[in-house]
Design a protein around this motif. Structure first.
Motif, short mmCIF file in Angstrom:
data_model
loop_
_atom_site.label_atom_id
_atom_site.label_comp_id
_atom_site.label_asym_id
_atom_site.label_seq_id
_atom_site.Cartn_x
_atom_site.Cartn_y
_atom_site.Cartn_z
N ARG A 153 0.84 -1.20 0.00
CA ARG A 153 0.00 0.00 0.00
C ARG A 153 0.87 1.25 0.00
NH1 ARG A 153 -3.35 -3.21 3.10
NH2 ARG A 153 -2.43 -2.52 5.07
N LEU A 154 1.96 1.20 0.75
CA LEU A 154 2.88 2.33 0.79
C LEU A 154 3.51 2.54 -0.58
CD1 LEU A 154 4.34 4.49 2.46
CD2 LEU A 154 6.09 2.78 2.95
N ASP A 155 3.96 1.44 -1.20
CA ASP A 155 4.57 1.55 -2.52
C ASP A 155 3.56 2.07 -3.54
OD1 ASP A 155 6.87 0.55 -1.45
OD2 ASP A 155 6.67 -1.45 -2.32
N LEU A 156 2.35 1.60 -3.44
CA LEU A 156 1.31 2.04 -4.37
C LEU A 156 0.98 3.51 -4.18
CD1 LEU A 156 -0.41 0.88 -6.61
CD2 LEU A 156 -2.15 0.34 -4.91
N SER A 157 0.96 3.97 -2.94
CA SER A 157 0.66 5.39 -2.70
C SER A 157 1.78 6.27 -3.25
CB SER A 157 0.45 5.65 -1.22
OG SER A 157 1.66 5.52 -0.51
N ILE A 158 3.01 5.79 -3.25
CA ILE A 158 4.12 6.55 -3.82
C ILE A 158 3.90 6.76 -5.32
CG2 ILE A 158 6.59 6.45 -4.37
CD1 ILE A 158 6.98 5.06 -1.66
N VAL A 159 3.35 5.76 -5.97
CA VAL A 159 3.10 5.85 -7.42
C VAL A 159 1.83 6.65 -7.70
CG1 VAL A 159 2.53 4.49 -9.46
CG2 VAL A 159 4.31 3.70 -7.92
N LEU A 160 0.79 6.41 -6.92
CA LEU A 160 -0.50 7.04 -7.21
C LEU A 160 -0.55 8.51 -6.84
CD1 LEU A 160 -3.06 4.28 -6.26
CD2 LEU A 160 -2.28 4.96 -8.52
N SER A 161 0.18 8.92 -5.85
CA SER A 161 0.13 10.32 -5.41
C SER A 161 0.51 11.28 -6.53
CB SER A 161 1.00 10.50 -4.19
OG SER A 161 1.00 11.84 -3.79
N PRO A 162 1.66 11.09 -7.21
CA PRO A 162 1.98 12.00 -8.33
C PRO A 162 0.98 11.88 -9.48
CG PRO A 162 3.91 10.74 -7.69
CD PRO A 162 2.75 10.19 -6.93
N LEU A 163 0.47 10.67 -9.72
CA LEU A 163 -0.50 10.50 -10.79
C LEU A 163 -1.78 11.28 -10.50
CD1 LEU A 163 -0.16 6.72 -11.70
CD2 LEU A 163 0.56 8.70 -13.03
N LYS A 164 -2.21 11.27 -9.26
CA LYS A 164 -3.40 12.04 -8.89
C LYS A 164 -3.17 13.53 -9.10
CE LYS A 164 -5.23 8.88 -5.41
NZ LYS A 164 -5.48 8.67 -3.99
N ARG A 165 -1.97 14.01 -8.72
CA ARG A 165 -1.68 15.43 -8.91
C ARG A 165 -1.66 15.79 -10.39
NH1 ARG A 165 3.64 16.52 -6.55
NH2 ARG A 165 3.78 14.31 -6.32
N TYR A 166 -1.03 14.94 -11.20
CA TYR A 166 -0.98 15.21 -12.64
C TYR A 166 -2.37 15.18 -13.24
CZ TYR A 166 4.06 14.64 -12.33
OH TYR A 166 5.37 14.77 -12.00
N TRP A 167 -3.22 14.23 -12.81
CA TRP A 167 -4.57 14.14 -13.33
C TRP A 167 -5.38 15.39 -12.98
CZ3 TRP A 167 -6.99 11.91 -16.99
CH2 TRP A 167 -8.38 11.90 -17.01
N ARG A 168 -5.24 15.86 -11.72
CA ARG A 168 -5.95 17.08 -11.32
C ARG A 168 -5.47 18.28 -12.14
NH1 ARG A 168 -4.58 16.03 -5.80
NH2 ARG A 168 -5.90 14.33 -5.16
N ALA A 169 -4.17 18.39 -12.35
CA ALA A 169 -3.63 19.50 -13.14
C ALA A 169 -4.13 19.41 -14.58
CB ALA A 169 -2.11 19.48 -13.09
N GLU A 198 -7.77 20.55 -14.65
CA GLU A 198 -7.86 22.01 -14.52
C GLU A 198 -7.45 22.70 -15.81
OE1 GLU A 198 -5.55 23.19 -11.17
OE2 GLU A 198 -6.76 22.04 -9.76
N ARG A 199 -6.41 22.20 -16.44
CA ARG A 199 -5.94 22.79 -17.70
C ARG A 199 -6.99 22.65 -18.79
NH1 ARG A 199 -2.87 26.32 -20.29
NH2 ARG A 199 -2.01 25.49 -22.19
N ARG A 200 -7.67 21.49 -18.82
CA ARG A 200 -8.70 21.26 -19.83
C ARG A 200 -9.87 22.22 -19.66
NH1 ARG A 200 -11.28 15.79 -20.15
NH2 ARG A 200 -12.46 16.64 -21.84
N GLN A 201 -10.16 22.59 -18.44
CA GLN A 201 -11.32 23.44 -18.19
C GLN A 201 -11.00 24.93 -18.32
OE1 GLN A 201 -12.69 22.17 -14.38
NE2 GLN A 201 -13.43 20.21 -15.14
N SER A 202 -9.73 25.26 -18.46
CA SER A 202 -9.38 26.67 -18.60
C SER A 202 -9.78 27.16 -20.00
CB SER A 202 -7.88 26.88 -18.38
OG SER A 202 -7.14 26.22 -19.38
N PRO A 203 -10.10 28.43 -20.13
CA PRO A 203 -10.53 28.95 -21.43
C PRO A 203 -9.41 28.86 -22.46
CG PRO A 203 -10.30 30.73 -19.84
CD PRO A 203 -10.07 29.45 -19.11
#
Length: 91
Positions: A20-36, A39-44
């Motif tokens: 779970r710890l190893d998976l969170s290390i991988v998923l945390s940056p992916l979640k940040r990139y997905w959110r970014a 947000e970029r897609r929704q910008s005008p």
């Protein structure tokens, strides 16, 4: 036999916690990139026609070239080439 089961289950729990710890290390940056990305897609969006001549010159375009790089022009060019092939009996 019961003590062995508790040892195995504690090993499994430790392994699960490590995974779970190893998976969170991988998923945390992916979640940040997905959110970014979201947000970029929704910008005008900026239309090239809205840019002034100076900005167009900075990216290497003139106002007359805008129509030649739009998707509509690409579709029109493909359609014209296909029509040309059909008229010559190429297809």
């Amino acid at each position: 036999m019961l003590p062995q089961l508790t040892n195995i289950s504690s090993e499994i729990e430790r392994e699960g916690a490590r995974l779970r710890l190893d998976l969170s290390i991988v998923l945390s940056p992916l979640k940040r990139y997905w959110r970014a990305f979201q947000e970029r897609r929704q910008s005008p969006r900026v239309d090239l026609r809205d840019l002034n001549d100076r900005d167009l010159m900075d990216i290497g375009l003139t106002r007359g070239e805008i129509d030649y790089i739009t998707p509509e022009h690409a579709v029109r060019a493909i359609r014209d080439r296909a029509a040309d092939l059909w008229s010559r009996g190429g297809m």
